[in-house]
Design a protein around this motif. Structure first.
Motif, PDB file in Angstrom:
ATOM      1  N   PRO A 118       0.796  -1.231   0.000  1.00  0.00           N
ATOM      2  CA  PRO A 118       0.000   0.000   0.000  1.00  0.00           C
ATOM      3  C   PRO A 118       0.831   1.285   0.000  1.00  0.00           C
ATOM      4  N   ALA A 119       1.986   1.285   0.661  1.00  0.00           N
ATOM      5  CA  ALA A 119       2.779   2.519   0.740  1.00  0.00           C
ATOM      6  C   ALA A 119       3.321   2.889  -0.644  1.00  0.00           C
ATOM      7  N   SER A 120       3.988   1.946  -1.307  1.00  0.00           N
ATOM      8  CA  SER A 120       4.563   2.223  -2.624  1.00  0.00           C
ATOM      9  C   SER A 120       3.483   2.559  -3.643  1.00  0.00           C
ATOM     10  N   LEU A 121       2.370   1.810  -3.582  1.00  0.00           N
ATOM     11  CA  LEU A 121       1.291   2.066  -4.540  1.00  0.00           C
ATOM     12  C   LEU A 121       0.742   3.480  -4.363  1.00  0.00           C
ATOM     13  N   THR A 122       0.688   3.949  -3.119  1.00  0.00           N
ATOM     14  CA  THR A 122       0.209   5.312  -2.863  1.00  0.00           C
ATOM     15  C   THR A 122       1.172   6.339  -3.454  1.00  0.00           C
ATOM     16  N   VAL A 123       2.473   6.087  -3.294  1.00  0.00           N
ATOM     17  CA  VAL A 123       3.457   7.010  -3.865  1.00  0.00           C
ATOM     18  C   VAL A 123       3.264   7.070  -5.380  1.00  0.00           C
TER      19      VAL A 123
END
Lengths: 589, 350
Positions: A118-123
């Motif tokens: 979720p963190a990378s996808l948000t970036v």
């Protein structure tokens, strides 16, 4: 006290308890209002912009918003905020034409994202519309990270993950899936302008007790086992399963085991039942499926006799609190042997960063965690940013999303000429009057007396038969509208203008919660003690006006305000107005 | 428009001796104009009755006609009530009071209902010293008929439309004093700190208690040339005697030095504690009170607070020697005491 500064968004932002508690600052009352108007697609988009994964979070979010919900302080239970999010996702229409346009002409900056959670996808979601090129590195064959590998499908169906993850990937993210990432140096050598590390906390913590070696395959790490189930390497469980640990992963292990054929599943926990780490609702869901939870038992050893695995031996303990620290003290009774065929260890997860070379200028602390700036998410190597569990240890999806937003904004500042990466803006807001007529508002000002609605579920037999059968059916429209109506619209602020006030005190009289006071000024402790209902213990802020004609001030205790608008309806001069405060946390723009 | 007030209340709301919160003494949601002083009077009454821990069913609210007289709907929902003909509330209150001494009677009237159509009734109920609390919500204007000036409006002030008031006003507090009221006070709807103890004392006072409350009309009498507007009243109020109400059997503590305060003990044992303001007068001396009221009027000031209280006078029940038992509770034996008693009465006339 000095008059409250309402130009700064902090005061009103804190009044919207749910939005303030949400790490991604999702405008909760705004999307609930849209559900009430049956504008599901609009509601979904409000969510999507703030938290990227409304369908996923509407099922499995840790819901920091709900314990914060004001409804809990004036009634009993909070609004089912999380499940209303799912309503928006379940009922949305086509959103293709609402998605941000991805520029074909790129801005020339390339970002590497490590770990497709979720963190990378948000970036990626935040930076792609700005013209960045992103490359996503992931060891698994598919994106989603722990949302896919660790959360069982009966709580979070695969198609929900796919659809929301694909929204991001379809923006043109370059995938490099299926290869273990084992060198940050190699990535940096590819001349990326910035690297974001969002590799989570992938290592399940082992429980090294006597007998572990002898027990062999009978003891497994919970998250690895769940990932095995998720990727279909594991499709059965033995008859008797013991899960060690009391967190959400432990609960998922128990329920998954039950679906893979186990008949006797126990979660055995060191703490007391009330102090278990899992969210209360996940615990309740497990109990509802006849999982027995045994608290106050500390595992002593894995028991193997004559080469045969027997089970786990436990010491019975009591919880003692000393100076705020928990200590488990043995009751001195005989140890208890719990016989079983499989032990799943779910006692915590750790961040794992051995793949980051130590000579890249990234500083590590004593716990082998990278040193990361809490505001910018930048490491001591200015090109490398961290977010999600990899930054500060295991948290949850919504926290990872929040980190992603903030890291994306920092990366954008870092790569934009002349901007200081450390200059983190607080966010933006609008404040709009909701007055439609003399006593008419453009929000639901009447307070619903309804109690919290329960989400319907499929029957247990059906649930246990098929591991992919989602247990919760979600609210139907009737339940959804009834639940949405419970929202108190805390974002519609009571805004006071002292220059208009004639001190008739009609607002003080009408206020159902006795929030409004006209008193002589004093310091904060003094004022709190002199309110109609003293607020000495309250953590919520006071809203204090400037001095009025009679030398008094208006003091409003924001704690339990219903935002019913009666103060504004009863005000003859319009000194009170109901104004919608829409806060937008800082994003890369 | 909201017609409903949420039933939710503050989780830490104070409770009285009966275990009730002040919300339990509320009435329906007011339909008076937003900002009407009468609502503040109602709220002060709710607070007073709540603090006195009187069960609502031991109170009867009586009123005539007018904005003030519809106000009882908006407080004490669980109390008895009678909305009478215009200006005739005193007669109904007298009848009710004679029939049942066990209730507390609160009359809610206005300047029209008391100083115009009901002036005759008012004079007589004061003169007879009926045991009741008589409140006039005084805004100097006929709000319900769109803003004509009332008999309590001061000469020289103007209506919202600009017409001058030609006649001198009737000062109801002075009148009540002259006619023999045993408790007279004046207050301002914008000053709840003053209103609540005065109302509590008035309710506990056995005898005729009169409170004239200046209660601005936001719609028709809150303009710059009015002398009953929030701003004008706030600027011209002079608080005479500051009164604290000390309920029965509570510890008496005072922050005032010796000689600075003065106690009046009421029939039920509660105490009105008076602290001398800068313009002190003797609240037990009718002449002194009248003098103080006149003096302040001449200075263009409005004297508020407790003006007069003397609990030693006999009220109407004492004078008429009425029965303590409500008439509806008297049994046949008490109502028809028999030939022997009748003979005694008849012999008394021979």
């Amino acid at each position: 006290m000095k008059p409250t500064n309402t130009i700064d968004p902090t005061h009103f932002h804190k009044v919207v308890d749910c939005q303030y508690a949400c790490p991604a600052h999702t405008p909760v009352p705004e999307y609930i209002r849209l559900i009430m108007a049956r504008r599901y697609t609009d509601s979904y988009m409000v969510n999507w912009e703030a938290n990227v994964f409304p369908g996923i979070l509407g099922r499995v979010c840790d819901r920091p918003c709900e314990p914060a919900c004001r409804r809990q302080r004036v009634e009993e239970k909070p609004v089912a905020i999380c499940r209303l999010k799912r309503v928006a996702a379940d009922n949305k229409g086509d959103i293709q034409d609402r998605l941000p346009i991805i520029p074909t002409k790129k801005n020339g900056k390339r970002i590497a994202l490590v770990g497709a959670g979720p963190a990378s996808l948000t970036v990626a979601r935040d930076l792609m519309p700005l013209g960045y090129e992103t490359t996503l590195f992931e060891r698994d064959a598919r994106a989603g990270g722990m949302m896919r590998s660790q959360i069982p499908t009966f709580r979070l169906p695969e198609e929900v993950i796919n659809s929301e993850v694909d929204l991001v990937l379809n923006m043109g993210v370059e995938p490099r899936f299926g290869n273990e990432v084992n060198s940050l140096k190699a990535i940096l050598d590819e001349d990326f302008d910035a690297v974001f590390v969002g590799t989570g906390a992938p290592n399940g913590r082992p429980l090294d007790l006597p007998g572990l070696k002898e027990a062999g395959d009978h003891v497994k790490i919970g998250i690895n086992w769940l990932a095995g189930v998720s990727f279909e390497h594991i499709d059965e469980a033995p008859k008797r399963v013991v899960v060690l640990g009391g967190g959400n992963t432990a609960m998922d292990c128990t329920r998954t085991a039950l679906r893979l054929g186990a008949k006797d599943v126990k979660a055995i926990v060191r703490s007391s039942y009330d102090e278990m780490k899992s969210s209360p609702w996940e615990r309740e869901d497990a109990v509802a499926e006849a999982i027995s939870i045994i608290p106050n038992h500390t595992p002593l050893r894995y028991v193997v006799e004559n080469g045969k695995f027997i089970g786990v031996e436990f010491d019975r303990v009591e919880t003692h609190w000393e100076k705020g620290k928990r200590r488990l003290v043995s009751t001195g009774e005989d140890p208890v042997l719990v016989e079983c065929d499989l032990v799943l260890v779910a006692v915590g997860q750790d961040v794992s960063l051995p793949w980051i070379e130590r000579d890249l200028g990234i500083q590590f602390d004593d716990w082998d965690m990278a040193v990361v700036n809490r505001d910018t998410f930048q490491s001591t190597n200015e090109r490398v940013f961290f977010g999600g569990d990899a930054a500060f240890g295991p948290e949850n999806i919504i926290m990872a999303v929040s980190h992603g937003h903030q890291a994306a904004a920092s990366i954008h500042r870092y790569l934009t000429d002349g901007r200081d990466v450390n200059d983190v803006p607080i966010g933006d807001y609008t404040l709009t009057s909701q007055k439609m007529g003399i006593h008419e508002w453009s929000y639901q000002s009447a307070i619903s007396d309804e109690e919290r609605n329960v989400v319907p579920i499929i029957n247990l037999e059906q649930a246990l038969e098929d591991i992919t059968a989602e247990v919760e059916l979600g609210f139907d429209e009737k339940l959804a509208l009834s639940e949405a109506a419970r929202c108190l619209s805390c974002d519609v602020q009571t805004v006071f203008s002292e220059d208009l006030c004639i001190e008739c005190v009609a607002c003080e009289d009408i206020c159902p919660m006795d929030c409004i006071n006209f008193v002589t000024n004093g310091d904060e402790d003094d004022l709190r003690s002199r309110l109609i209902v003293p607020a000495d213990e309250s953590e919520r802020d006071l809203y204090v006006s400037g001095q009025l004609k009679s030398q008094k001030v208006m003091v409003k205790d924001e704690d339990v305000c219903l935002h019913c608008g009666l103060c504004a309806e009863r005000c003859p001069t319009g000194a009170w107005d109901m104004q919608k405060f829409l806060f937008q946390a800082d994003r890369a723009t | 428009m909201s017609f409903l007030k949420s039933k939710f209340h503050h989780p830490r709301l104070a409770r009285n001796e009966l275990g009730l919160t002040h919300r339990d003494y509320e009435g329906s949601l007011s339909t008076l104009c937003a900002g009407c002083g009468h609502d503040a009077v109602g709220a002060a009454l709710v607070q007073a009755v709540f603090e006195l821990s009187i069960p609502a069913h031991k109170i009867a609210k009586l009123s005539g006609i007018g904005c003030s007289s519809k106000a009882p709907t908006y407080f004490l929902n669980q109390s008895h009530g009678f909305n009478t003909v215009h200006g005739r509330m005193p007669s109904v209150a007298t009848g009710a009071g004679m029939a049942n001494r066990s209730l507390k009677y609160i009359g809610m009237s206005g300047d029209g209902d008391t100083a115009s159509i009901g002036l005759g009734q008012f004079a007589h109920v004061v003169r007879r010293r009926l045991d009741m609390t008589y409140i006039v919500a005084n805004n100097g204007v006929y709000g319900l008929t769109k803003g004509q000036m009332a008999a309590t409006a001061e000469r020289g002030s103007t209506t919202k439309k600009g017409n001058k008031v030609l006649w001198p006003d009737i000062d109801l507090a002075t009148m009540a004093l002259e006619l023999g009221a045993t408790f007279v006070a004046r207050s301002f709807s914008g000053d709840k700190e003053q209103m609540v103890p005065l109302l509590k004392a008035a309710i506990c006072h056995e005898g005729f208690a009169f409170i004239d409350i200046i209660s601005p009309c936001v719609t028709f009498n809150n303009h710059a040339t009015s002398t009953r507007s929030y701003d004008y009243v706030r600027e011209h109020v002079q608080e005479g005697l500051i009164a604290d109400f000390v309920p029965v059997a509570s510890d008496i503590t005072t922050s005032y030095g010796e000689g600075e305060s003065n106690d009046i003990c009421l029939h039920d044992g509660s105490i009105i504690r008076l602290h001398k303001g800068s313009n002190g007068f003797d609240a037990r001396d009718r002449q002194s009170s009248l003098g103080a009221i006149h003096k302040h009027r001449e200075n263009g000031e409005i004297l508020t607070g407790l003006l007069y209280c003397d609990p030693t006078y006999r009220d109407m029940h004492d004078i008429l020697n009425t029965t303590e038992t409500p008439l509806n509770s008297l049994n046949e034996k008490e109502l028809c005491p028999g030939a022997h008693t009748l003979n005694g009465i008849n012999n008394g006339f021979r």
